[in-house]
Design an enzyme around this catalytic site. Structure first.
Site, mmCIF file in Angstrom:
data_model
loop_
_atom_site.group_PDB
_atom_site.id
_atom_site.type_symbol
_atom_site.label_atom_id
_atom_site.label_comp_id
_atom_site.label_asym_id
_atom_site.label_seq_id
_atom_site.Cartn_x
_atom_site.Cartn_y
_atom_site.Cartn_z
ATOM 1 N N ARG A 12 0.839 -1.200 0.000
ATOM 2 C CA ARG A 12 0.000 0.000 0.000
ATOM 3 C C ARG A 12 0.880 1.258 0.000
ATOM 4 N NH1 ARG A 12 -0.691 4.700 2.547
ATOM 5 N NH2 ARG A 12 -0.264 3.676 4.540
ATOM 6 N N ASP A 13 1.609 1.501 1.075
ATOM 7 C CA ASP A 13 2.348 2.759 1.203
ATOM 8 C C ASP A 13 3.495 2.841 0.204
ATOM 9 O OD1 ASP A 13 2.905 5.249 2.213
ATOM 10 O OD2 ASP A 13 3.404 4.593 4.231
ATOM 11 N N HIS A 205 3.958 3.794 13.039
ATOM 12 C CA HIS A 205 4.192 3.825 11.592
ATOM 13 C C HIS A 205 5.304 4.842 11.362
ATOM 14 C CE1 HIS A 205 2.959 3.761 7.287
ATOM 15 N NE2 HIS A 205 3.372 5.011 7.312
ATOM 16 N N HIS A 207 8.826 6.487 9.373
ATOM 17 C CA HIS A 207 9.582 6.681 8.132
ATOM 18 C C HIS A 207 11.047 6.904 8.516
ATOM 19 C CE1 HIS A 207 6.316 7.372 4.976
ATOM 20 N NE2 HIS A 207 5.690 6.966 6.053
ATOM 21 N N CYS A 238 11.766 8.301 -0.369
ATOM 22 C CA CYS A 238 11.270 9.561 0.177
ATOM 23 C C CYS A 238 11.571 10.637 -0.846
ATOM 24 C CB CYS A 238 11.967 9.879 1.493
ATOM 25 S SG CYS A 238 11.564 11.529 2.079
ATOM 26 N N ASN A 247 9.082 4.286 4.219
ATOM 27 C CA ASN A 247 8.865 3.608 5.497
ATOM 28 C C ASN A 247 10.176 2.986 5.945
ATOM 29 O OD1 ASN A 247 6.142 2.736 3.650
ATOM 30 N ND2 ASN A 247 5.797 3.744 5.576
#
Lengths: 305, 305
Positions: A12-13, A205, A207, A238, A247
């Protein structure tokens, strides 16, 4: 049950952060291979309009496929009640909505104020309850916002309480912007837990934008966090930091935990092998992670046996 | 005094890991600029035979120059008593010898057994005392060895005690191989402190080979470690892990600490600007660090003011 639950969010991310669309068949192989390596929870897709995120257009098919894998908890991200209805219909075990703690970010991102988001959360809570689906709220931009700068920690706690009252069953603190530091992680986890209960404030969650991702994870573990989101190969990167994963990287996180003697239930060699599926399905897309490059330490298995 | 002392090791550990020789004049500018940014300790060179490490041939001149910078603690690495005599003569405030906890690594690296190393340490302790120079021992490969694999933690403690008895004033635990994990850092710092005293077991020397460097630093801080070695731009990289810095990156470490409210005495903007000296003096040499690429968070100064 493992000591710490790794929740893989790459499908997903990670995938929504890159332009290319991964073929449905490759997504299925990825999910199956990670589950086979011992990953017990995967956020497999997002129920946003396909016109906005074509990468996620096959989310219903992916959820249905992931549901056939025994022992896998299948999570879907939803932006609103409409998406939640689709996710429930598709058969997700759990749904998660990002709730931006920065109202500026919320207005810009989903065009909703905090009050409007709380109404949406209440509507989703009804859908989730009726569908027998677990419902989590991601407190996004909780550690700072690229538009507002610092985010007031008291406001994060108040918004978490309001979301709990609206029916959220579980919370994740999300460092959407890569601003978090370990002291702040400890403070904020403690503060939210004090108000909504430790059993509901379970997840971080993170990063790795400024390289602090694993240090922040460690700080969360010290506070009793039991679920950590991460992405295989740090997929997606990123956009603001060339060379930085998006992530935190699943491979490095699992290496850290297993080396510490914290059981994740994951076979690290099998996990590392899953990268080949990403490399093949997304040729040229950068994959991150230190452990995959450096390899496991000599005698690693003996150390943790 | 800052809460945590950052000991910059780039001019020694970073430069000796790359093939090119940095001009003496550039080394001086680098050291002066870091000191001006608030760095209070720098390992400026190594007294090894120039035939082995031409990068370090100007160490005496560099030590003499660094001594002219007010408030800077000037450290030099020495491989043996002969090098220690040269370092003392050059005027170093402190000298440090690596003592490999893996005897295989020690024999391969400096052709000395543990017993022979302890004799060398005793001889250096005499030289240091006579010269009024501080004498530290770096317990290298303490977290594992690429030749031996796991290193027995009890043996590390015993060798530290033996080195203390031989006259070592201070200890650093060195993750030479990038094998360390946070649980091991906590255990080993505690175990060595219990035997040689917290006031002598002050320092961690960490590498970021598997991405755990800052998490390991955090674990050390939790145990009361007061000095952290790091290298500007992670200079030197890690030959076994493409894309991985060698030592932990000074910029990321200082960002983490300052963001946590831990005072380093370092001006982060000024520190980031020092990278330009490395980029100019070593064109094409990879510089690492997440914070330099991502930039500081919006409103960062306000957060920590």
């Amino acid at each position: 049950m493992p000591d710490v639950l790794i929740s893989e969010v790459g499908p997903r991310d990670g995938l929504q952060s890159i332009d290319r669309v991964m073929p449905t068949e490759a997504k299925k192989r990825w999910i199956a291979a990670e589950a086979a390596a011992g990953v017990r929870e995967i956020e497999v897709g997002s129920f946003v309009p396909p016109s906005l995120l074509p990468q996620m257009a096959d989310s219903a098919e992916i959820v249905a496929y992931a549901r056939t894998i025994p022992g896998l908890n299948v999570v879907a991200l939803v932006p609103n009640a409409k998406g939640a209805a689709r996710a429930v219909e598709a058969g997700a075990h759990a749904i998660s909505i990002p709730f931006s703690m920065s109202e500026t970010h919320s207005l810009k991102n989903v065009r909703k104020s905090h009050a409007e988001m709380l109404e949406e959360i209440a509507a989703i809570a009804v859908l989730a309850r009726e569908g027998g689906v677990h419902f989590a709220v991601g407190l996004s931009t909780a550690f700072g916002c690229t538009m507002e700068g610092p985010v007031d920690e008291g406001a994060v706690v108040r918004l978490a309480v309001a979301a709990a009252e609206a029916g959220a069953q579980e919370f994740s603190l999300s460092d959407t912007t890569g601003y978090a530091n370990p002291a702040q992680v400890r403070r904020l986890v403690r503060a939210v837990r004090a108000e909504v209960g430790a059993e509901r404030m379970t997840t971080l969650h993170l990063h790795n934008t400024r390289g602090l991702g694993l240090a922040n994870a460690l700080a969360g573990l010290d506070e009793g966090i039991t679920t950590l989101d991460s992405s295989l190969g740090g997929l997606g990167g990123c956009p603001f930091a060339p060379g930085a994963s998006g992530n935190i990287v699943t491979e490095d996180l699992v290496f850290m935990l297993e080396a510490m003697g914290v059981d994740t239930g994951i076979d690290l060699d099998a996990l590392l092998a899953v990268r080949a599926i990403l490399a093949e399905a997304l040729p040229g897309e950068p994959l991150y992670g230190f452990t995959p490059d450096a390899g496991l330490p000599l005698g690693f298995e003996r150390q943790t046996a």
